[in-house]
Design an enzyme around this catalytic site. Structure first.
Site, short mmCIF file in Angstrom:
data_model
loop_
_atom_site.label_atom_id
_atom_site.label_comp_id
_atom_site.label_asym_id
_atom_site.label_seq_id
_atom_site.Cartn_x
_atom_site.Cartn_y
_atom_site.Cartn_z
N THR A 39 0.91 -1.24 0.17
CA THR A 39 -0.13 0.06 -0.10
C THR A 39 0.86 1.05 -0.08
OG1 THR A 39 -1.44 1.46 1.34
CG2 THR A 39 -0.18 -0.12 2.74
N TYR A 61 -1.55 -0.22 10.42
CA TYR A 61 -1.87 -0.41 9.01
C TYR A 61 -0.70 -0.87 8.07
CZ TYR A 61 -3.58 -0.94 4.29
OH TYR A 61 -3.87 -1.39 2.85
#
Ligand code: UDP
Length: 330
Positions: free
Chosen positions: A116, A140
């Site tokens: 990501t 995350y």
């Protein structure tokens, strides 16, 4: 050629399965359905299961003679990762280790990992290149970067060849309208705006209007889910051809502000709805735009879908599922 797609019943994973299947790969869709939908797992053979279940994975690797693994199973809510990091490290890192261990025991050494843009944290410059500083600002992003580091070490020690694809803002849906984006709960900008356009929400909130950007709202790089899927096929071919471990940004290179996205939804759907200015959401960088030159040079990949097309395909799916929307959301 048999490919195990872990998380293949989820949003990005299901789009990848459809394209792999149509290109003639043998697809094994593996998903515990904690976030995915059984109805999305229709390209290839579906096996319900968890990536932490090393015994089941071991049987699957042997039975199907798996050549490569794509891994889409992860929790992805930034805000949730801040309040419950244990959940994120356990699933995104701990369970990934188990999947990698099952691969290692079966000598499967080609791996594609969904990473990501969140690994970069607050970028030092825009557009972002792969070698830029990586300093994630939430659990995350940290969980994804940890797996990237693990993969580097597994390459050196065990000869595991991998690709980490760092997605920017995945959006849009299958142009045939068969699958699309449906998170529970939904926190992503485009599906939330479409809900407002459908009258399922009374408004859309803009989180922050005082950023140092052209209209005060955050700038993001939206990339169509089928463009991402195409990158996975190219990445797979690269690894199968003997390509070495690598990292690629996947984005369009175009930045759009939150206001521009809202205006584009109004234009494409021909619907009007209320827009409410709200406080900033914690942890949002002002700009996230990819430099994807490396994916173009090495994989021959570039995006095909514009923002209008991203929104149009997403709208087609959102409006087609209509009344059954509540059903999809459980
Ligand atoms: N956003 C917003 N209203 C919403 C949801 C998101 O203004 O209801 C903003 C969010 O603050 C960010 C951008 O839209 O600046 C993209 O957010 P999203 O959660 O879709 O993706 P992210 O960039 O966090 O991965």
């Amino acid at each position: 050629m048999a490919i195990l797609v872990a998380g293949g019943a989820g949003y990005i994973g299901s789009h990848v399965c459809k394209i792999l299947y149509k290109k003639g790969y043998e697809v094994v869709v593996y998903d515990n359905l904690s976030r995915g939908y059984r109805e999305f797992a229709k390209w290839g053979e579906f096996i319900p299961g968890d990536i932490g279940d090393v015994r089941l994975l071991d049987n699957i690797f042997k039975h199907y003679k798996i050549d490569a693994v794509m891994h889409f199973c992860a929790f992805i809510e930034v805000a949730e990762s801040v309040v419950d990091p244990q959940k994120y490290y356990e699933n995104n890192v701990g369970n990934t280790l188990k999947l990698l261990e099952a691969m290692r025991q079966n000598n499967v050494n080609k791996f594609i990992f969904s990473s990501t843009a969140a690994v970069y944290g607050i970028p030092e410059k825009i557009p972002i290149k792969e070698d830029d500083r990586k300093m994630p600002i939430n659990p995350y992003g940290k969980s994804k970067l940890m797996v990237e580091h693990i993969l580097e070490d597994y390459d050196k020690a065990y000869g595991l060849n991998s690709i980490c694809f760092r997605y920017f803002n995945a959006a849009g849906a299958d142009p045939d309208g068969e699958i699309g984006e449906a998170h529970q709960p939904e926190t992503h900008l485009i599906p939330l705006i479409l809900d407002a356009a459908l009258g399922k929400r009374d408004s859309i909130k803009i989180f922050g209007t005082d950023y140092n950007t052209k209209d005060g709202t955050c700038i993001r790089d939206f990339v169509h889910v089928n463009d991402l899927a195409e990158a996975h096929v190219r990445g797979l071919e690269y690894l199968l051809d003997g390509g070495e471990t690598n990292y690629f940004n996947l984005g369009s290179g175009e930045g759009y502000s939150v206001r521009e996205v809202i205006e584009t939804v109004k234009k494409v759907t021909k619907k009007d709805f209320r827009v409410v200015e709200a406080d900033r959401r914690p942890g949002d960088p002002a700009y996230l735009v990819a430099d994807s030159t490396k994916a173009k040079e090495i994989l021959g990949w570039k995006t095909k879908y514009s923002l209008d097309e991203i929104i149009l395909t997403a709208w087609k799916w959102h409006s087609r599922i209509g009344e059954s929307w509540q059903y999809w959301r459980g």
